[in-house]
Every structure is written in C-alpha cells, then in structure tokens.
Design a protein around this motif. Structure first.
Motif, PDB file in Angstrom:
ATOM      1  N   GLN A  61      36.604  66.729  10.510  1.00  0.00           N
ATOM      2  CA  GLN A  61      36.912  66.368  11.896  1.00  0.00           C
ATOM      3  C   GLN A  61      35.637  66.146  12.711  1.00  0.00           C
ATOM      4  O   GLN A  61      35.538  65.178  13.478  1.00  0.00           O
ATOM      5  CB  GLN A  61      37.755  67.461  12.552  1.00  0.00           C
ATOM      6  CG  GLN A  61      39.152  67.570  11.984  1.00  0.00           C
ATOM      7  CD  GLN A  61      39.902  68.737  12.577  1.00  0.00           C
ATOM      8  OE1 GLN A  61      39.431  69.868  12.529  1.00  0.00           O
ATOM      9  NE2 GLN A  61      41.064  68.463  13.149  1.00  0.00           N
ATOM     10  N   ALA A  62      34.660  67.021  12.542  1.00  0.00           N
ATOM     11  CA  ALA A  62      33.391  66.883  13.271  1.00  0.00           C
ATOM     12  C   ALA A  62      32.653  65.622  12.835  1.00  0.00           C
ATOM     13  O   ALA A  62      32.034  64.942  13.661  1.00  0.00           O
ATOM     14  CB  ALA A  62      32.522  68.117  13.055  1.00  0.00           C
ATOM     15  N   SER A  63      32.724  65.304  11.553  1.00  0.00           N
ATOM     16  CA  SER A  63      32.057  64.099  11.044  1.00  0.00           C
ATOM     17  C   SER A  63      32.702  62.848  11.618  1.00  0.00           C
ATOM     18  O   SER A  63      32.008  61.922  12.055  1.00  0.00           O
ATOM     19  CB  SER A  63      32.128  64.067   9.514  1.00  0.00           C
ATOM     20  OG  SER A  63      31.433  65.154   8.966  1.00  0.00           O
ATOM     21  N   GLU A  64      34.022  62.820  11.641  1.00  0.00           N
ATOM     22  CA  GLU A  64      34.740  61.672  12.207  1.00  0.00           C
ATOM     23  C   GLU A  64      34.393  61.521  13.682  1.00  0.00           C
ATOM     24  O   GLU A  64      34.128  60.418  14.166  1.00  0.00           O
ATOM     25  CB  GLU A  64      36.245  61.873  12.008  1.00  0.00           C
ATOM     26  CG  GLU A  64      37.093  60.699  12.461  1.00  0.00           C
ATOM     27  CD  GLU A  64      37.584  60.795  13.887  1.00  0.00           C
ATOM     28  OE1 GLU A  64      37.964  59.750  14.437  1.00  0.00           O
ATOM     29  OE2 GLU A  64      37.592  61.902  14.460  1.00  0.00           O
ATOM     30  N   LYS A  65      34.345  62.626  14.399  1.00  0.00           N
ATOM     31  CA  LYS A  65      34.013  62.595  15.836  1.00  0.00           C
ATOM     32  C   LYS A  65      32.600  62.068  16.060  1.00  0.00           C
ATOM     33  O   LYS A  65      32.377  61.192  16.906  1.00  0.00           O
ATOM     34  CB  LYS A  65      34.159  63.993  16.425  1.00  0.00           C
ATOM     35  CG  LYS A  65      33.902  64.054  17.913  1.00  0.00           C
ATOM     36  CD  LYS A  65      34.122  65.451  18.462  1.00  0.00           C
ATOM     37  CE  LYS A  65      34.006  65.421  19.970  1.00  0.00           C
ATOM     38  NZ  LYS A  65      33.025  66.273  20.502  1.00  0.00           N
ATOM     39  N   LYS A  66      31.640  62.580  15.307  1.00  0.00           N
ATOM     40  CA  LYS A  66      30.234  62.161  15.455  1.00  0.00           C
ATOM     41  C   LYS A  66      30.091  60.674  15.171  1.00  0.00           C
ATOM     42  O   LYS A  66      29.453  59.938  15.935  1.00  0.00           O
ATOM     43  CB  LYS A  66      29.365  62.981  14.507  1.00  0.00           C
ATOM     44  CG  LYS A  66      27.938  62.504  14.356  1.00  0.00           C
ATOM     45  CD  LYS A  66      27.056  63.144  15.355  1.00  0.00           C
ATOM     46  CE  LYS A  66      25.602  62.806  15.061  1.00  0.00           C
ATOM     47  NZ  LYS A  66      24.709  63.447  15.963  1.00  0.00           N
ATOM     48  N   LEU A  67      30.671  60.220  14.068  1.00  0.00           N
ATOM     49  CA  LEU A  67      30.549  58.803  13.709  1.00  0.00           C
ATOM     50  C   LEU A  67      31.228  57.896  14.731  1.00  0.00           C
ATOM     51  O   LEU A  67      30.693  56.847  15.082  1.00  0.00           O
ATOM     52  CB  LEU A  67      31.121  58.567  12.311  1.00  0.00           C
ATOM     53  CG  LEU A  67      30.283  59.151  11.174  1.00  0.00           C
ATOM     54  CD1 LEU A  67      31.051  59.102   9.862  1.00  0.00           C
ATOM     55  CD2 LEU A  67      28.952  58.417  11.051  1.00  0.00           C
ATOM     56  N   LEU A  70      29.093  57.495  17.674  1.00  0.00           N
ATOM     57  CA  LEU A  70      27.964  56.606  17.392  1.00  0.00           C
ATOM     58  C   LEU A  70      28.399  55.148  17.248  1.00  0.00           C
ATOM     59  O   LEU A  70      27.570  54.273  17.032  1.00  0.00           O
ATOM     60  CB  LEU A  70      27.232  57.061  16.124  1.00  0.00           C
ATOM     61  CG  LEU A  70      26.503  58.403  16.222  1.00  0.00           C
ATOM     62  CD1 LEU A  70      25.971  58.816  14.852  1.00  0.00           C
ATOM     63  CD2 LEU A  70      25.370  58.315  17.237  1.00  0.00           C
ATOM     64  N   GLY A  71      29.704  54.883  17.347  1.00  0.00           N
ATOM     65  CA  GLY A  71      30.195  53.511  17.326  1.00  0.00           C
ATOM     66  C   GLY A  71      30.672  53.006  15.980  1.00  0.00           C
ATOM     67  O   GLY A  71      30.935  51.816  15.832  1.00  0.00           O
ATOM     68  N   TYR A  72      30.837  53.898  15.013  1.00  0.00           N
ATOM     69  CA  TYR A  72      31.332  53.484  13.698  1.00  0.00           C
ATOM     70  C   TYR A  72      32.850  53.445  13.701  1.00  0.00           C
ATOM     71  O   TYR A  72      33.512  54.137  14.479  1.00  0.00           O
ATOM     72  CB  TYR A  72      30.815  54.432  12.606  1.00  0.00           C
ATOM     73  CG  TYR A  72      29.331  54.300  12.392  1.00  0.00           C
ATOM     74  CD1 TYR A  72      28.818  53.323  11.548  1.00  0.00           C
ATOM     75  CD2 TYR A  72      28.441  55.135  13.056  1.00  0.00           C
ATOM     76  CE1 TYR A  72      27.450  53.186  11.367  1.00  0.00           C
ATOM     77  CE2 TYR A  72      27.071  55.015  12.882  1.00  0.00           C
ATOM     78  CZ  TYR A  72      26.587  54.029  12.030  1.00  0.00           C
ATOM     79  OH  TYR A  72      25.235  53.898  11.861  1.00  0.00           O
ATOM     80  N   LYS A  73      33.405  52.629  12.807  1.00  0.00           N
ATOM     81  CA  LYS A  73      34.854  52.465  12.690  1.00  0.00           C
ATOM     82  C   LYS A  73      35.364  53.393  11.587  1.00  0.00           C
ATOM     83  O   LYS A  73      35.330  53.047  10.416  1.00  0.00           O
ATOM     84  CB  LYS A  73      35.187  51.018  12.371  1.00  0.00           C
ATOM     85  CG  LYS A  73      34.757  50.050  13.451  1.00  0.00           C
ATOM     86  CD  LYS A  73      35.042  48.624  13.046  1.00  0.00           C
ATOM     87  CE  LYS A  73      34.602  47.586  14.029  1.00  0.00           C
ATOM     88  NZ  LYS A  73      34.387  47.917  15.362  1.00  0.00           N
ATOM     89  N   VAL A  74      35.823  54.568  11.993  1.00  0.00           N
ATOM     90  CA  VAL A  74      36.225  55.608  11.051  1.00  0.00           C
ATOM     91  C   VAL A  74      37.695  55.944  11.232  1.00  0.00           C
ATOM     92  O   VAL A  74      38.169  56.086  12.358  1.00  0.00           O
ATOM     93  CB  VAL A  74      35.394  56.897  11.261  1.00  0.00           C
ATOM     94  CG1 VAL A  74      35.778  57.965  10.263  1.00  0.00           C
ATOM     95  CG2 VAL A  74      33.917  56.603  11.180  1.00  0.00           C
TER      96      VAL A  74
END
Length: 107
Positions: A61-67, A70-74
């Motif tokens: 969840q934290a990784s998805e939030k961070k990405l 940062l503007g990534y499509k996750v």
C-alpha cells in the motif's frame, strides 16, 4: 525487484508486474530514476494478498501511494485472505494486464 528495475530501466517497457512486492529503496527511488524517465507512463500492475506474512500488505500500500504521488500509473489489486502466494484470480488479472499491453494482432 521488478518495480524498481522496470521503472529505472534505461529502455522503454510495455508494462511492469509486481506480485507480493514493494518498492525497493523507496526513500532514494526518485534520485535513482534516469533523467529521461522513459517509463514514467508505463503501467504498473501490483498484486498482493492482504494476509502476506513475508511482504506485509502495508508495504504494498505504501509503495502504491509513493509511486502514485510521484506520477506513476499504478494499480494495486488486493486478494483477500491470500498469503505470500498466488491465486487463480491474481493470475487471471495478470493475464488480462499483459494482454492489454500487447500490440493488437489485427491484420
């Protein structure tokens, strides 16, 4: 590993799949991305069980939030009750993601 390697790759990818994973080196990730950010628009599929005892679900969840910040499509797909494993639903979702990333075979 696939998320970090894919987003920092020096060549364009069609998509990235991370299963039961998290963003490695998340505190320094941004400084490790190549300046040309070839994969900024590359879709990232994350699949994770909410009962994973090895890679805890909050890491995903934290990784998805961070990405996302940062503007990534996750997209983070959660599989209730799944531990550090795979299930048919996850594999079906991975197949659909990969199919969506392949060029059309219309002739």
């Amino acid at each position: 590993m696939s998320i970090f390697a894919g987003l920092t790759a020096p060549f364009k990818l069609g998509g990235i799949v991370g299963l039961s994973s998290w963003l490695l080196l998340n505190r320094t990730f941004e400084s490790r991305v190549p300046k040309d950010t070839l994969n900024k628009e590359t879709p990232v599929f994350m699949g994770h069980g909410d009962r994973d005892p090895l890679v805890l679900y909050p890491l995903a969840q934290a990784s998805e939030k961070k990405l996302t910040e940062l503007g990534y499509k996750v997209s983070l797909n959660t599989y209730p009750g799944m531990q550090h494993s795979a299930c048919i639903e996850e594999l079906t979702d991975v197949e659909a993601f990969l199919q969506s990333r392949l060029p059309s075979q219309d002739k």
